[in-house]
Design a protein around this motif. Structure first.
Motif, PDB file in Angstrom:
ATOM      1  N   ALA A   9       0.829  -1.208   0.000  1.00  0.00           N
ATOM      2  CA  ALA A   9       0.000   0.000   0.000  1.00  0.00           C
ATOM      3  C   ALA A   9       0.862   1.255   0.000  1.00  0.00           C
ATOM      4  CB  ALA A   9      -0.923   0.000   1.223  1.00  0.00           C
ATOM      5  N   ILE A  10       1.995   1.216   0.668  1.00  0.00           N
ATOM      6  CA  ILE A  10       2.919   2.351   0.699  1.00  0.00           C
ATOM      7  C   ILE A  10       3.679   2.476  -0.615  1.00  0.00           C
ATOM      8  CG2 ILE A  10       4.952   3.335   1.851  1.00  0.00           C
ATOM      9  CD1 ILE A  10       2.489   3.362   3.618  1.00  0.00           C
ATOM     10  N   LEU A  11       4.080   1.348  -1.185  1.00  0.00           N
ATOM     11  CA  LEU A  11       4.959   1.359  -2.362  1.00  0.00           C
ATOM     12  C   LEU A  11       4.217   1.546  -3.683  1.00  0.00           C
ATOM     13  CD1 LEU A  11       7.300  -1.585  -1.326  1.00  0.00           C
ATOM     14  CD2 LEU A  11       7.918   0.841  -1.415  1.00  0.00           C
ATOM     15  N   LYS A  12       2.914   1.357  -3.688  1.00  0.00           N
ATOM     16  CA  LYS A  12       2.171   1.466  -4.946  1.00  0.00           C
ATOM     17  C   LYS A  12       2.338   2.852  -5.556  1.00  0.00           C
ATOM     18  CE  LYS A  12      -2.291   0.368  -7.043  1.00  0.00           C
ATOM     19  NZ  LYS A  12      -3.643  -0.160  -6.793  1.00  0.00           N
ATOM     20  N   ASN A  13       2.744   2.887  -6.838  1.00  0.00           N
ATOM     21  CA  ASN A  13       2.966   4.126  -7.588  1.00  0.00           C
ATOM     22  C   ASN A  13       4.102   4.965  -7.012  1.00  0.00           C
ATOM     23  OD1 ASN A  13       0.792   3.537  -9.362  1.00  0.00           O
ATOM     24  ND2 ASN A  13      -0.651   4.391  -7.870  1.00  0.00           N
ATOM     25  N   ARG A  14       4.994   4.342  -6.261  1.00  0.00           N
ATOM     26  CA  ARG A  14       6.175   5.030  -5.738  1.00  0.00           C
ATOM     27  C   ARG A  14       7.423   4.230  -6.104  1.00  0.00           C
ATOM     28  NH1 ARG A  14       2.892   6.115  -0.658  1.00  0.00           N
ATOM     29  NH2 ARG A  14       2.671   8.390  -0.527  1.00  0.00           N
ATOM     30  N   LYS A  15       8.595   4.870  -5.926  1.00  0.00           N
ATOM     31  CA  LYS A  15       9.865   4.224  -6.216  1.00  0.00           C
ATOM     32  C   LYS A  15      10.757   4.237  -4.978  1.00  0.00           C
ATOM     33  CE  LYS A  15       9.461   3.493 -10.757  1.00  0.00           C
ATOM     34  NZ  LYS A  15       9.548   2.139 -11.346  1.00  0.00           N
ATOM     35  N   VAL A  16      11.567   3.205  -4.860  1.00  0.00           N
ATOM     36  CA  VAL A  16      12.570   3.159  -3.805  1.00  0.00           C
ATOM     37  C   VAL A  16      13.602   4.255  -4.078  1.00  0.00           C
ATOM     38  CG1 VAL A  16      14.407   1.755  -2.783  1.00  0.00           C
ATOM     39  CG2 VAL A  16      12.224   0.702  -3.415  1.00  0.00           C
ATOM     40  N   ALA A  17      14.013   4.960  -3.045  1.00  0.00           N
ATOM     41  CA  ALA A  17      14.944   6.084  -3.188  1.00  0.00           C
ATOM     42  C   ALA A  17      16.275   5.641  -3.781  1.00  0.00           C
ATOM     43  CB  ALA A  17      15.162   6.734  -1.832  1.00  0.00           C
ATOM     44  N   PRO A  18      16.948   6.526  -4.532  1.00  0.00           N
ATOM     45  CA  PRO A  18      18.266   6.195  -5.085  1.00  0.00           C
ATOM     46  C   PRO A  18      19.252   5.845  -3.964  1.00  0.00           C
ATOM     47  CG  PRO A  18      17.412   8.217  -6.054  1.00  0.00           C
ATOM     48  CD  PRO A  18      16.493   7.877  -4.919  1.00  0.00           C
ATOM     49  N   GLY A  19      20.014   4.801  -4.195  1.00  0.00           N
ATOM     50  CA  GLY A  19      21.002   4.391  -3.201  1.00  0.00           C
ATOM     51  C   GLY A  19      20.462   3.487  -2.117  1.00  0.00           C
ATOM     52  N   VAL A  20      19.153   3.257  -2.111  1.00  0.00           N
ATOM     53  CA  VAL A  20      18.527   2.377  -1.109  1.00  0.00           C
ATOM     54  C   VAL A  20      18.224   1.033  -1.751  1.00  0.00           C
ATOM     55  CG1 VAL A  20      16.488   2.006   0.339  1.00  0.00           C
ATOM     56  CG2 VAL A  20      17.533   4.281   0.203  1.00  0.00           C
ATOM     57  N   VAL A  21      18.472  -0.032  -1.028  1.00  0.00           N
ATOM     58  CA  VAL A  21      18.132  -1.377  -1.487  1.00  0.00           C
ATOM     59  C   VAL A  21      17.003  -1.899  -0.602  1.00  0.00           C
ATOM     60  CG1 VAL A  21      18.936  -3.733  -1.840  1.00  0.00           C
ATOM     61  CG2 VAL A  21      20.493  -1.813  -2.242  1.00  0.00           C
ATOM     62  N   LEU A  22      15.866  -2.183  -1.203  1.00  0.00           N
ATOM     63  CA  LEU A  22      14.724  -2.724  -0.469  1.00  0.00           C
ATOM     64  C   LEU A  22      14.605  -4.208  -0.793  1.00  0.00           C
ATOM     65  CD1 LEU A  22      12.217  -2.521   1.310  1.00  0.00           C
ATOM     66  CD2 LEU A  22      10.923  -1.823  -0.733  1.00  0.00           C
ATOM     67  N   LYS A  23      14.737  -5.041   0.233  1.00  0.00           N
ATOM     68  CA  LYS A  23      14.659  -6.488   0.060  1.00  0.00           C
ATOM     69  C   LYS A  23      13.355  -7.001   0.662  1.00  0.00           C
ATOM     70  CE  LYS A  23      19.680  -6.723   0.569  1.00  0.00           C
ATOM     71  NZ  LYS A  23      20.800  -7.206   1.404  1.00  0.00           N
ATOM     72  N   VAL A  24      12.611  -7.744  -0.109  1.00  0.00           N
ATOM     73  CA  VAL A  24      11.340  -8.302   0.352  1.00  0.00           C
ATOM     74  C   VAL A  24      11.450  -9.819   0.332  1.00  0.00           C
ATOM     75  CG1 VAL A  24       8.870  -8.444  -0.043  1.00  0.00           C
ATOM     76  CG2 VAL A  24      10.088  -6.319  -0.584  1.00  0.00           C
ATOM     77  N   VAL A  25      11.237 -10.431   1.485  1.00  0.00           N
ATOM     78  CA  VAL A  25      11.358 -11.895   1.602  1.00  0.00           C
ATOM     79  C   VAL A  25      10.098 -12.450   2.257  1.00  0.00           C
ATOM     80  CG1 VAL A  25      12.749 -13.818   2.433  1.00  0.00           C
ATOM     81  CG2 VAL A  25      13.846 -11.633   1.890  1.00  0.00           C
TER      82      VAL A  25
END
Length: 306
Positions: A9-25
Motif C-alpha cells: 500500500a505504501i509502495l504502490k505508484n512510488r519508487k525506492v529512493a536512489p542508493g537504497v536497497v529494499l529487500k522483500v522476503v
C-alpha cells in the motif's frame, strides 16, 4: 499477508529512493504465492524492490545478503543484536515504516513521506586503526588446553530464559550481564555470586534451547567462565557461542567421567579430549573445527570490526 499488503500500500505508484536497497522476503511459499496472485509482487517490482524466494532474509543465514560496516538497515525482523543481520546498524520497524523509509531514503513514517527522496553520497566507512602486532599475537596465544573447577548442572533442555531471564534483556553492557547468569534456573540462582573466573560449566543435553538471545552467551564471558562442556547444545546457542569466540564443546558421553561440582577437568579444544584430573580418566568430545578455532583466536567473529 497483512505485512505484505501494508508494504504494498505504501509502495504502490512510488519508487525506492536512489542508493537504497529494499529487500522483500515472504516468510513461506504460501505467502509468496498469495502475493503473486494479488499482484503485490508486481507492485514491489515496479517500486524497484528486490524480491526473494521465501526464507529468513538477512538473518544469520544471510539468504539475501547482510549489511556491511557503515551500512544502515531498517528491518521488520524481531532481533537486531550485533552481527544478527550483518556488521552495520540495524533498526527495527513495522512493514509500513520500512516501506516509507525506503521511499524517503531515511527513517520516516508513512504520513511523512517527502515529495522528493533524500539524495546522499555512498561513502566507505571510516577505517579504524589497525590492531597492533602485539594485539594480534595475544589473540593467537589463547590457550587450546584449559583446566578448571567445574559447576555440574546435570539437567537437559536448559533454555536461554533460565540462563538469562528476559526481564534483563535491556542490558547492553556485557560487563553487567554476568550477575544475572542462571538467575532463573531453580537451584542455581546464586551461581553468579559464587562462580569464579576460570570455572568450567558441565551440563546435559540441548543446552541453550529457546530464543537466540546473545546475552545467554555473554553473561558467562562476563563472569570469566572458561568454557562450557555439554552433552549437546541447541544449534543457535552453539553458533552464537562460536561467533563470540567463547569455547563450547559437545560430548555425548560426558556422564562417563563421573564428575561432581568442584572437581577439576582438563579440556583440549584441539583434540576434544576431556580429562577428569582427579582420576585421569578421559573421554573425547567434538574438537574445534578449523572455523571455530579461527574465530576463537580472533576473539570473536566481529572482533576485527570493533
Amino acid at each position: 499477508m497483512e505485512d505484505m499488503r501494508a508494504a504494498a500500500a505504501i509502495l504502490k505508484n512510488r519508487k525506492v529512493a536512489p542508493g537504497v536497497v529494499l529487500k522483500v522476503v515472504p516468510a513461506t511459499s504460501a505467502i509468496w504465492k498469495q502475493c503473486l496472485d494479488e499482484g503485490i509482487l508486481h507492485i514491489f517490482q515496479e517500486a524497484g524492490a528486490l524480491v526473494s524466494n521465501p526464507g529468513c532474509a538477512g538473518c544469520a543465514a544471510g539468504q539475501v545478503g547482510q549489511n556491511g560496516p557503515g551500512e544502515v538497515t531498517v528491518s521488520t525482523g524481531n532481533r537486531n543484536f550485533p552481527g544478527k543481520q550483518g556488521k552495520g546498524e540495524v533498526y527495527l520497524a513495522s512493514p509500513a515504516v520500512v516501506a516509507a523509509s525506503a521511499v524517503a531514503g531515511y527513517i520516516t513514517l508513512p504520513h511523512q513521506i517527502p515529495d522528493k527522496p533524500a539524495v546522499f553520497q555512498i561513502t566507505s566507512p571510516n577505517k579504524k586503526n589497525k590492531k597492533s602486532d602485539a594485539e594480534k599475537t595475544q589473540k593467537k596465544d589463547k590457550p587450546m588446553v584449559t583446566e578448571g573447577k567445574i559447576w555440574l548442572i546435570d539437567r537437559d533442555n536448559i533454555d536461554t530464559d533460565m540462563i538469562f531471564h528476559n526481564r534483563h534483556l535491556t542490558i547492553t553492557d556485557r560487563k553487567e550481564m554476568g550477575k544475572y547468569a542462571f538467575g532463573n534456573l531453580p537451584g542455581f540462582e546464586d551461581f553468579a555470586m559464587n562462580a569464579r573466573p576460570g570455572d568450567i560449566i558441565v551440563t546435559g543435553k540441548n543446552f541453550g534451547a529457546g530464543s537466540s538471545r546473545q546475552q545467554a552467551v555473554d553473561c558467562f564471558i562476563a563472569l570469566g567462565i572458561q568454557c562450557i562442556v555439554a552433552e549437546s547444545f541447541a544449534p543457535i546457542y552453539e553458533r552464537n557461542a562460536i561467533n563470540a569466540g567463547f569455547p563450547v564443546i559437545s560430548c555425548p558421553e560426558l556422564k562417563k567421567l563421573g564428575l561432581s561440582t568442584g572437581a577439576s577437568i582438563r579440556v583440549n579444544f584441539e583434540t576434544g579430549e576431556i580429562t577428569n584430573i582427579e582420576n585421569n580418566s578421559k573421554i573425547y568430545g567434538v574438537k574445534f573445527s578449523e572455523v571455530q578455532r579461527d574465530i576463537y583466536f580472533r576473539g570473536g567473529i566481529l572482533a576485527d570490526a570493533l
